[in-house]
Design a protein around this motif. Structure first.
Motif, PDB file in Angstrom:
ATOM      1  N   ARG B  62       3.826  13.276  20.618  1.00 17.55           N
ATOM      2  CA  ARG B  62       3.758  14.102  19.404  1.00 17.55           C
ATOM      3  C   ARG B  62       2.596  13.663  18.511  1.00 17.55           C
ATOM      4  N   TYR B  63       2.303  12.365  18.510  1.00 16.96           N
ATOM      5  CA  TYR B  63       1.207  11.859  17.674  1.00 16.96           C
ATOM      6  C   TYR B  63      -0.126  12.431  18.146  1.00 16.96           C
ATOM      7  N   ILE B  66      -0.711  16.105  16.977  1.00 17.49           N
ATOM      8  CA  ILE B  66      -0.731  16.463  15.553  1.00 17.49           C
ATOM      9  C   ILE B  66      -1.998  17.234  15.215  1.00 17.49           C
ATOM     10  N   THR B 480      11.592  19.501  15.006  1.00 11.99           N
ATOM     11  CA  THR B 480      10.716  19.184  16.147  1.00 11.99           C
ATOM     12  C   THR B 480      10.700  20.311  17.161  1.00 11.99           C
ATOM     13  N   HIS B 507       2.326  22.754  15.528  1.00  6.27           N
ATOM     14  CA  HIS B 507       2.328  21.431  16.158  1.00  6.27           C
ATOM     15  C   HIS B 507       2.531  20.330  15.124  1.00  6.27           C
ATOM     16  N   GLN B 508       1.906  20.513  13.960  1.00  2.00           N
ATOM     17  CA  GLN B 508       2.048  19.501  12.920  1.00  2.00           C
ATOM     18  C   GLN B 508       3.495  19.398  12.453  1.00  2.00           C
ATOM     19  N   SER B 510       6.103  20.177  14.103  1.00  2.00           N
ATOM     20  CA  SER B 510       6.880  19.571  15.180  1.00  2.00           C
ATOM     21  C   SER B 510       6.724  18.053  15.173  1.00  2.00           C
ATOM     22  N   THR B 511       5.508  17.594  14.953  1.00  3.87           N
ATOM     23  CA  THR B 511       5.285  16.143  14.934  1.00  3.87           C
ATOM     24  C   THR B 511       5.988  15.494  13.756  1.00  3.87           C
ATOM     25  N   TYR B 512       5.923  16.136  12.574  1.00  2.88           N
ATOM     26  CA  TYR B 512       6.639  15.578  11.416  1.00  2.88           C
ATOM     27  C   TYR B 512       8.135  15.497  11.720  1.00  2.88           C
ATOM     28  N   SER B 514       9.471  15.031  14.595  1.00  2.00           N
ATOM     29  CA  SER B 514       9.749  13.918  15.509  1.00  2.00           C
ATOM     30  C   SER B 514       9.858  12.614  14.736  1.00  2.00           C
ATOM     31  N   TRP B 515       9.127  12.504  13.614  1.00  2.00           N
ATOM     32  CA  TRP B 515       9.236  11.280  12.815  1.00  2.00           C
ATOM     33  C   TRP B 515      10.591  11.204  12.128  1.00  2.00           C
TER      34      TRP B 515
END
Lengths: 234, 598
Positions: B62-63, B66, B480, B507-508, B510-512, B514-515
């Protein structure tokens, strides 16, 4: 029952009769109510394991069927290279060993300790004979001629470009089967050791003999399918 | 305990967790134990560790995503004072990260990404999710819920644990040597030709091969245990539904795993000896690999989800204090799913087969929806008019109903040939898969761990802490993966490290997400550690459950029960039965409970 046994308990050394591993002294595992339940469970487990073995070989048979359909010429040529007489000899050897394996179970049930050991020894000798015939008259001869699997194939008189594939399947199918023969023989070796050392198997306790024999019958059965598919049909 | 009991072998037995003094003696006791509870606990920590490894890889994936990788013009002034234009690549986040750590070597950004997602997939599938519930909670609770002292073959159980460790060692070795980039599916001919001078792929495939044996032995053990070790009075339809689910799972494990065994063995031979079976250059058939692979790997999807469904049946009934609705329908639908699972592998390779075969596989795939929907409707009917307690296990149960339904229903457009043409190999598939696997299995697993934690370790956990973790997991998970449905329908293909700028916003998000999800998991970890260190002692039956594990002490004694239990009531008879160890000040029970004669 006593008329059927050939073992007079008085002839057996006390060290064996008193051993906790002697069949008369064996008790069920702590989580079982009776030894019968434990035996049934072990047998069910073995049958399930045999199912997994069948499915393992199913992959090889399936590959055989697919490539036979795709490259019938290569498959016809391939089986011509195999001498059915060696296959038939090995079939006979395995059938005999299956019979002795079944006899071993019967002998354990009847407490015929001597014949139990004889039957197991014959079974192991047959396994060795099978491997010997396979290696000496088939694998080594064919590999010497260049009939090797995949890219190692170097047989100069091949008539079909896909014959290396046939040899791949031949070696994998019979090779994995041979590995099972060796494992089965080793299993019977363990049974033989316990039978000789402790008289561990008798009318009320013969789980391992039974399961080893079941495994052995499956090994036999797989060969019963491999033999015609590889050697007989063209 | 009276002296009479002591004479009969029922002397004061310590909990299964109490061991000999001395750390080495304790380690030796655990390493050689044949106690299903200890093996289950060891599995639990092992799979949670693997979940951590796979989860870290997911965060890396995911990183990277981003932002897209862009070639940008960089204007610099050289020594002569002239303006020089050079191109530089931006957004290779993983490469920058690993270069910063000095671990990138000469790998490109996309190569690192490919290895990260393969690592994520292989670890999560083979080392976490397949063994997850059956090997940990199943091992611990299947014999207890049956009223048995142990599984049928305790030593085989220990063997399967060591096979799991042995197989995982191969996988970890492969990762430490640099990892593989084949994807967890090891599709040929890429997997047989890539990295040809290296052992990494062979090691990873060998790991999966060995892990399969662990799976087979566990499944075999459970099937025999269910057949042979039910307590007196427990017929097939008196078994808790968790047992039915694990039983159906075990059947799949026994019947499907050998096929991946031979497939991976052929793949290993192919790599080492070039046998050519999957190599088109030698007349081999790569599609044959895909058929073999999915003949295992589709049924194994139900190995992942069925035990989760079993957990949900327990959670909803116990924490709503309500008799489960449609017991037999749920039990049989587990077997139905197991049966149908073997007939649908073709839907992974629609484009690699003829039209007729594709239509047949499509139709068979729809069949899965029927038993699955039967379960969901029965669970909802169970909740109806129940006394729902909104604690962590129940919240996970409700979350499962929500996320798993989304996961299940989004499977239908993927099973439909016409829509699948548009959606396949896109993020829609990724989202669907994660809604089922994570929204289904992991959520249920978390719920199950919370439900049985007091029983396993004899300690309560902090309910508010766990609820915070649960909320973060719920929010993070949906942020996510829900975005990925949109990414997929808009055409974002899966497994790419790069994408066009239009996708960046989703995508961003989704990445946030995942955090947040990762944070939620760490909250759970902290709650569990706190519970083990400082949790208050758990009562024997904190929730009022009726299945046999609640008759044991918390934690159970070495052989589970002081006396062999005799089953006198059904597992969900909350309306008529007073729960074992019930104390009126703990929680209310049904007003009619105990009035009916047994």
């Amino acid at each position: 029952m006593s008329t059927m046994t050939d073992t007079n308990p008085t002839d057996v050394p006390q060290s064996i009769l008193k051993s906790p591993k002697h069949w008369r002294n064996r008790i069920a595992g702590h989580h079982w109510r009776t030894g019968d339940e434990e035996f049934d469970a072990a047998k069910l487990g073995m049958w399930l394991f045999l199912t997994t073995e069948v499915l393992l070989f199913a992959g090889i048979f399936c590959g055989y069927a697919v490539f036979r359909m795709m490259y019938p010429e290569a498959w016809a040529n391939g089986s011509h290279y195999l001498d059915w007489r060696f296959g038939a000899a090995n079939t006979a050897v395995l059938l005999l060993s299956s019979w002795t394996a079944a006899n071993a179970v019967r002998c354990a049930q009847l407490d015929k300790q001597f014949w139990l050991r004889v039957n197991i020894i014959i079974t192991i000798v047959c396994a060795a004979l099978f491997i010997f015939i396979k290696l000496k008259f088939e694998y080594m001869v064919k590999l010497g001629e260049g009939k090797a699997p995949g890219t190692f194939f170097s047989y100069p008189y091949a008539q079909d470009p896909h014959e290396p594939l046939w040899w791949s399947l031949y070696y994998i199918g019979t090779g994995i089967h041979a590995a099972h023969v060796i494992i089965g023989a080793a299993l019977f070796g363990v049974v033989l050791y316990y039978a000789k050392r402790y008289q561990a198997y008798g009318p009320t306790q013969y789980t391992l003999v039974e399961n080893a024999a079941l495994y052995w019958h499956l090994v036999d059965l797989v060969w019963i399918f491999l033999f015609p598919l590889l050697y007989l049909i063209h | 305990m009276s002296t009479l009991d002591a004479h009969a072998g029922h002397h004061e037995e310590g909990s299964y967790l109490s061991g000999p003094p001395g750390i080495m003696a304790k380690i030796w006791q655990w390493a050689t134990t044949v106690d299903h509870k200890k093996i289950g606990v060891m599995y639990l920590f092992a799979v949670l560790f693997m979940f951590f490894v796979g989860g870290m890889a997911a965060l890396l994936v995911r990183y990277e995503l981003i932002d897209p990788m862009r070639d940008v013009m960089v204007q610099t002034v050289d020594a002569n004072g002239d303006l020089v234009e050079t191109t530089a690549t931006q957004g290779e986040n993983l490469k920058d990260l690993f270069q910063g750590l000095g671990m990138a070597g000469d790998l490109t950004g996309t190569q690192i990404y490919n290895r990260a997602f393969t690592l994520h997939g292989a670890v999560m599938v083979f080392m976490f999710i397949v063994p997850s519930i059956p090997a940990s909670l199943g091992n611990f609770f299947l014999p207890v819920m049956l009223g048995a002292k142990d599984v049928a073959f305790p030593r085989l159980n220990l063997l399967s644990w060591y096979i799991y460790l042995f197989g995982s060692t191969f996988g970890i070795l492969s990762i430490l040597m640099g990892g593989v980039d084949t994807g967890w599916t090891f599709y040929t001919p890429y997997s047989t030709t890539t990295d040809a001078d290296h052992w990494r792929v062979v090691l990873m495939v060998t790991a999966a091969f060995i892990l399969g044996f662990s799976s087979i032995l566990t499944g075999l053990n459970f099937v025999v245990t269910v057949h042979k070790l039910r307590a007196p009075g427990m017929g097939w339809f008196d078994m808790p539904l968790f047992i039915w689910a694990v039983y159906a799972t075990s059947i799949i494990q026994v019947l499907a795993t050998p096929v991946i065994g031979i497939t991976l063995l052929l793949l290993i031979f192919e790599r080492i000896m070039n046998i050519g079976i999957f190599d088109p250059a030698m007349g081999g058939d790569p599609v044959l690999y895909q058929h073999f692979f999915w003949f295992y790997s589709h049924p194994v999807v139900y190995v992942m989800i069925l035990p989760a469904m079993g957990i949900i049946s327990e959670l909803l009934a116990v924490h709503a204090r309500k008799h489960i609705f449609g017991y037999r329908a749920i039990a049989f639908s587990s077997l139905g799913i197991a049966g149908v699972s073997f007939l649908v592998w073709g839907h992974h390779i629609f484009t690699a087969m003829g039209e007729l075969a594709a239509v047949l596989f499509s139709g068979l795939t729809f069949l899965v929806a029927i038993p699955t929907a039967i379960k969901v409707f029965n669970w909802i009917a169970t909740l109806y008019k129940g006394s729902i307690v909104l604690n962590t296990p129940m919240c996970y149960g409700l979350m499962f109903l929500f996320t798993f339904s989304i996961g299940g229903l989004t499977g239908l457009p993927l099973a439909t040939l016409a829509t699948d043409l548009h959606l396949h190999d896109s993020y829609f598939v990724v989202a669907h898969f994660h809604y089922v696997m994570m929204g289904g299995t992991v959520i249920a697993f978390l719920g199950g761990i919370h439900h049985w934690w007091p029983k396993m370790f004899g300690k309560m956990y902090s309910e508010p802490g766990a609820l915070i973790g649960m909320a973060l997991v719920f929010i993070g998970f949906n942020v996510t993966f829900f975005t990925q449905f949109f990414l997929g329908t808009q055409g974002m293909p899966r497994r790419y490290a790069n994408y066009v700028d239009e996708f960046q916003f989703l995508h961003q998000i989704s990445t946030y997400g995942s955090w947040i999800l990762g944070l939620g998991m760490f909250v759970h970890l902290a709650v569990f550690i706190h519970s083990l260190v400082a949790g208050e002692k758990a009562p024997a039956n904190p929730w009022g459950g009726l299945t046999l594990e609640w008759e044991c002490e918390s934690p159970p004694i070495e052989h589970n029960f002081h006396h062999e239990p005799i089953v006198k009531h059904g597992p969900y008879d909350f309306e008529t039965t007073v729960p074992p160890h019930w104390d009126p000040k703990d929680y209310p029970i049904h007003p009619d409970a105990g009035k009916a004669t047994h």
